[in-house]
Design a protein around this motif. Structure first.
Motif, PDB file in Angstrom:
ATOM      1  N   ASN A 152      32.669  -9.818  81.345  1.00 40.87           N
ATOM      2  CA  ASN A 152      31.562  -9.552  80.431  1.00 40.87           C
ATOM      3  C   ASN A 152      31.358 -10.666  79.420  1.00 40.87           C
ATOM      4  OD1 ASN A 152      31.043  -6.970  81.560  1.00 40.87           O
ATOM      5  ND2 ASN A 152      32.750  -6.113  80.385  1.00 40.87           N
ATOM      6  N   SER A 153      32.362 -11.546  79.296  1.00 41.28           N
ATOM      7  CA  SER A 153      32.244 -12.624  78.319  1.00 41.28           C
ATOM      8  C   SER A 153      33.059 -13.833  78.767  1.00 41.28           C
ATOM      9  CB  SER A 153      32.729 -12.168  76.939  1.00 41.28           C
ATOM     10  OG  SER A 153      34.134 -11.981  76.948  1.00 41.28           O
ATOM     11  N   LEU A 154      32.772 -14.962  78.128  1.00 41.26           N
ATOM     12  CA  LEU A 154      33.472 -16.211  78.415  1.00 41.26           C
ATOM     13  C   LEU A 154      34.958 -16.098  78.096  1.00 41.26           C
ATOM     14  CD1 LEU A 154      32.859 -19.188  79.290  1.00 41.26           C
ATOM     15  CD2 LEU A 154      32.631 -19.721  76.865  1.00 41.26           C
ATOM     16  N   LEU A 155      35.281 -15.399  77.005  1.00 39.72           N
ATOM     17  CA  LEU A 155      36.672 -15.293  76.565  1.00 39.72           C
ATOM     18  C   LEU A 155      37.535 -14.506  77.549  1.00 39.72           C
ATOM     19  CD1 LEU A 155      36.263 -14.710  72.720  1.00 39.72           C
ATOM     20  CD2 LEU A 155      36.957 -16.809  73.902  1.00 39.72           C
ATOM     21  N   GLN A 156      36.909 -13.671  78.363  1.00 37.34           N
ATOM     22  CA  GLN A 156      37.674 -12.951  79.373  1.00 37.34           C
ATOM     23  C   GLN A 156      38.025 -13.852  80.555  1.00 37.34           C
ATOM     24  OE1 GLN A 156      35.132  -9.608  80.368  1.00 37.34           O
ATOM     25  NE2 GLN A 156      36.135  -8.275  78.875  1.00 37.34           N
ATOM     26  N   ALA A 157      37.127 -14.780  80.887  1.00 38.24           N
ATOM     27  CA  ALA A 157      37.323 -15.626  82.067  1.00 38.24           C
ATOM     28  C   ALA A 157      38.307 -16.767  81.820  1.00 38.24           C
ATOM     29  CB  ALA A 157      35.980 -16.189  82.530  1.00 38.24           C
ATOM     30  N   ILE A 158      38.300 -17.338  80.608  1.00 41.86           N
ATOM     31  CA  ILE A 158      39.102 -18.539  80.323  1.00 41.86           C
ATOM     32  C   ILE A 158      40.601 -18.321  80.587  1.00 41.86           C
ATOM     33  CG2 ILE A 158      39.897 -20.054  78.469  1.00 41.86           C
ATOM     34  CD1 ILE A 158      37.020 -19.977  77.360  1.00 41.86           C
ATOM     35  N   PRO A 159      41.233 -17.256  80.052  1.00 45.64           N
ATOM     36  CA  PRO A 159      42.675 -17.094  80.319  1.00 45.64           C
ATOM     37  C   PRO A 159      42.996 -16.845  81.784  1.00 45.64           C
ATOM     38  CG  PRO A 159      41.798 -15.204  79.105  1.00 45.64           C
ATOM     39  CD  PRO A 159      40.737 -16.238  79.106  1.00 45.64           C
ATOM     40  N   VAL A 160      42.102 -16.181  82.510  1.00 46.16           N
ATOM     41  CA  VAL A 160      42.340 -15.939  83.944  1.00 46.16           C
ATOM     42  C   VAL A 160      42.339 -17.265  84.692  1.00 46.16           C
ATOM     43  CG1 VAL A 160      41.499 -14.776  86.022  1.00 46.16           C
ATOM     44  CG2 VAL A 160      41.334 -13.635  83.813  1.00 46.16           C
ATOM     45  N   ILE A 161      41.392 -18.145  84.372  1.00 48.84           N
ATOM     46  CA  ILE A 161      41.339 -19.472  84.995  1.00 48.84           C
ATOM     47  C   ILE A 161      42.598 -20.264  84.654  1.00 48.84           C
ATOM     48  CG2 ILE A 161      40.154 -21.712  84.896  1.00 48.84           C
ATOM     49  CD1 ILE A 161      37.519 -20.149  84.645  1.00 48.84           C
ATOM     50  N   ALA A 162      42.991 -20.249  83.385  1.00 46.39           N
ATOM     51  CA  ALA A 162      44.156 -21.026  82.944  1.00 46.39           C
ATOM     52  C   ALA A 162      45.443 -20.547  83.609  1.00 46.39           C
ATOM     53  CB  ALA A 162      44.278 -20.948  81.422  1.00 46.39           C
ATOM     54  N   PHE A 163      45.656 -19.239  83.661  1.00 45.11           N
ATOM     55  CA  PHE A 163      46.895 -18.716  84.232  1.00 45.11           C
ATOM     56  C   PHE A 163      46.918 -18.826  85.755  1.00 45.11           C
ATOM     57  CE2 PHE A 163      47.311 -16.577  80.059  1.00 45.11           C
ATOM     58  CZ  PHE A 163      48.588 -17.021  79.754  1.00 45.11           C
ATOM     59  N   THR A 164      45.726 -18.804  86.376  1.00 44.57           N
ATOM     60  CA  THR A 164      45.678 -19.020  87.828  1.00 44.57           C
ATOM     61  C   THR A 164      46.119 -20.437  88.159  1.00 44.57           C
ATOM     62  OG1 THR A 164      43.878 -17.419  88.084  1.00 44.57           O
ATOM     63  CG2 THR A 164      44.201 -19.000  89.871  1.00 44.57           C
ATOM     64  N   GLY A 203      38.588 -23.398  80.384  1.00 45.46           N
ATOM     65  CA  GLY A 203      39.745 -22.869  81.100  1.00 45.46           C
ATOM     66  C   GLY A 203      40.679 -23.957  81.568  1.00 45.46           C
ATOM     67  N   LEU A 204      40.111 -25.086  82.035  1.00 50.40           N
ATOM     68  CA  LEU A 204      40.948 -26.177  82.521  1.00 50.40           C
ATOM     69  C   LEU A 204      41.558 -26.988  81.376  1.00 50.40           C
ATOM     70  CD1 LEU A 204      39.022 -27.342  85.710  1.00 50.40           C
ATOM     71  CD2 LEU A 204      41.223 -26.172  85.560  1.00 50.40           C
ATOM     72  N   VAL A 205      40.944 -26.968  80.210  1.00 45.80           N
ATOM     73  CA  VAL A 205      41.584 -27.593  79.042  1.00 45.80           C
ATOM     74  C   VAL A 205      42.864 -26.827  78.701  1.00 45.80           C
ATOM     75  CG1 VAL A 205      41.387 -27.997  76.560  1.00 45.80           C
ATOM     76  CG2 VAL A 205      39.496 -28.617  78.059  1.00 45.80           C
ATOM     77  N   VAL A 206      42.759 -25.505  78.664  1.00 51.06           N
ATOM     78  CA  VAL A 206      43.952 -24.674  78.410  1.00 51.06           C
ATOM     79  C   VAL A 206      44.959 -24.859  79.549  1.00 51.06           C
ATOM     80  CG1 VAL A 206      44.803 -22.336  78.046  1.00 51.06           C
ATOM     81  CG2 VAL A 206      42.571 -22.998  77.123  1.00 51.06           C
ATOM     82  N   GLY A 249      44.928 -35.202  88.350  1.00 50.57           N
ATOM     83  CA  GLY A 249      44.747 -34.004  89.170  1.00 50.57           C
ATOM     84  C   GLY A 249      43.843 -32.979  88.529  1.00 50.57           C
ATOM     85  N   ILE A 250      43.959 -32.776  87.210  1.00 47.65           N
ATOM     86  CA  ILE A 250      43.137 -31.765  86.536  1.00 47.65           C
ATOM     87  C   ILE A 250      41.679 -32.200  86.495  1.00 47.65           C
ATOM     88  CG2 ILE A 250      43.131 -32.429  84.080  1.00 47.65           C
ATOM     89  CD1 ILE A 250      44.288 -29.003  85.165  1.00 47.65           C
ATOM     90  N   ARG A 276      49.929 -26.916  81.998  1.00 46.29           N
ATOM     91  CA  ARG A 276      50.512 -27.710  83.074  1.00 46.29           C
ATOM     92  C   ARG A 276      51.437 -28.796  82.517  1.00 46.29           C
ATOM     93  NH1 ARG A 276      47.204 -30.298  88.165  1.00 46.29           N
ATOM     94  NH2 ARG A 276      46.254 -28.206  88.168  1.00 46.29           N
ATOM     95  N   ILE A 277      51.005 -29.460  81.447  1.00 45.50           N
ATOM     96  CA  ILE A 277      51.850 -30.478  80.820  1.00 45.50           C
ATOM     97  C   ILE A 277      53.127 -29.837  80.272  1.00 45.50           C
ATOM     98  CG2 ILE A 277      52.011 -32.149  78.934  1.00 45.50           C
ATOM     99  CD1 ILE A 277      50.231 -33.015  81.276  1.00 45.50           C
ATOM    100  N   SER A 278      52.979 -28.670  79.657  1.00 46.86           N
ATOM    101  CA  SER A 278      54.163 -27.959  79.138  1.00 46.86           C
ATOM    102  C   SER A 278      55.122 -27.624  80.270  1.00 46.86           C
ATOM    103  CB  SER A 278      53.735 -26.678  78.424  1.00 46.86           C
ATOM    104  OG  SER A 278      52.851 -26.962  77.360  1.00 46.86           O
ATOM    105  N   LEU A 279      54.557 -27.235  81.425  1.00 44.63           N
ATOM    106  CA  LEU A 279      55.401 -26.912  82.577  1.00 44.63           C
ATOM    107  C   LEU A 279      56.152 -28.138  83.074  1.00 44.63           C
ATOM    108  CD1 LEU A 279      56.298 -24.916  84.774  1.00 44.63           C
ATOM    109  CD2 LEU A 279      54.231 -25.511  86.053  1.00 44.63           C
ATOM    110  N   ILE A 280      55.471 -29.293  83.116  1.00 48.75           N
ATOM    111  CA  ILE A 280      56.116 -30.530  83.569  1.00 48.75           C
ATOM    112  C   ILE A 280      57.265 -30.912  82.641  1.00 48.75           C
ATOM    113  CG2 ILE A 280      55.781 -33.014  83.896  1.00 48.75           C
ATOM    114  CD1 ILE A 280      52.912 -32.343  84.826  1.00 48.75           C
TER     115      ILE A 280
END
Length: 240
Positions: free
Chosen positions: A115-127, A59-62, A156-157, A67-71
């Motif tokens: 229910n799966s890893l793939l559900q959690a990763i985008p939520v972590i990234a967008f948060t 999640g933090l890799v994504v 920071g990451i 974050r770099i794109s935002l900067i």
């Protein structure tokens, strides 16, 4: 080629740049506490320690790419208040979802469940991206040199991953910590909302940092399972 890249990133190393870099790293560390606890609480939704660790890593890799794109596009992004409004709405939705969730057997609210890893990763990234809408603005206010801001974001990451790992462990140990984390998320969401409505109403950074530390102090105030001891009345001896 390198000269063009350095010119784009405003790469000019000096003692002043080093001092600014230290300031950026300290800002990242101070402003990452609420972000870290939010990401830790989200990762706990997998209810498996190994999956939680993987969710944070991927999640933090994504999140880092976002974050770099935002900067790199910060000057363009800042022209559109809709981004901050979406970030505020997303963070406040997370808070609403947490505090309206059914209490579990331990009488505590919990964040989203996956229910799966793939559900959690985008939520972590967008948060993290929603939090970055606020922190990147602060970083750019400190320095206009992109390479400094990018270096600060990279450090920071890494700091964020370390802190989130600690918070995952502490969430199991302190009863109020998860609720405290989501209260700080609400503060960041409300701050973004105020920036959209009226920038002059946004509280100074030091007030936000002080409020976050006070709330986290409450979060660490009570360990799980520690109840005030109940004094039982002494049994009178039965006279023979």
């Amino acid at each position: 080629m390198l000269d063009r890249i350095f010119d784009y990133l405003d790469f000019h190393f000096s003692l002043e740049a080093l001092i600014v870099l230290v300031i950026l790293v300290l800002l990242e560390a101070l402003l990452s506490a609420d972000n870290a606890i939010a990401l830790a609480a989200i990762a706990r939704g997998l209810e498996d320690k190994e999956l939680e660790r993987k969710a944070l890593n991927f999640g933090l890799v994504v999140a880092y790419v976002l974050r770099i794109s935002l900067i790199l596009t910060a000057t363009w992004v800042q022209q559109f208040w809709q981004f901050e409004l979406l970030g505020a709405a997303y963070l406040l939705w997370l808070v609403f979802q947490h505090f309206t969730s059914e209490e579990s057997k331990d009488d505590r609210h919990h964040g989203p469940r996956f229910n799966s890893l793939l559900q959690a990763i985008p939520v972590i990234a967008f948060t993290d991206l929603a939090f970055s809408l606020d922190s990147v603005t602060t970083a750019i206010a400190v320095s206009q040199e992109k390479w400094l801001v990018l270096t600060g974001a990279t450090i920071g990451i890494i700091t964020l991953r370390f802190m989130a790992g600690l918070f995952i462990r502490w969430l199991d140990e302190y009863e109020n910590l998860e609720d405290a984390g989501y209260v700080t998320v609400a503060l960041v969401g409300l701050r973004l909302l105020l920036k959209v409505l009226n920038d002059s109403l946004v509280p100074p950074e030091w007030i936000m940092i002080a409020a976050i530390f006070l709330i986290l102090g409450w979060g660490f105030s009570k360990r799980v399972g520690t109840e005030s001891p109940q004094i039982e009345p002494e049994k009178s001896e039965v006279s023979k």
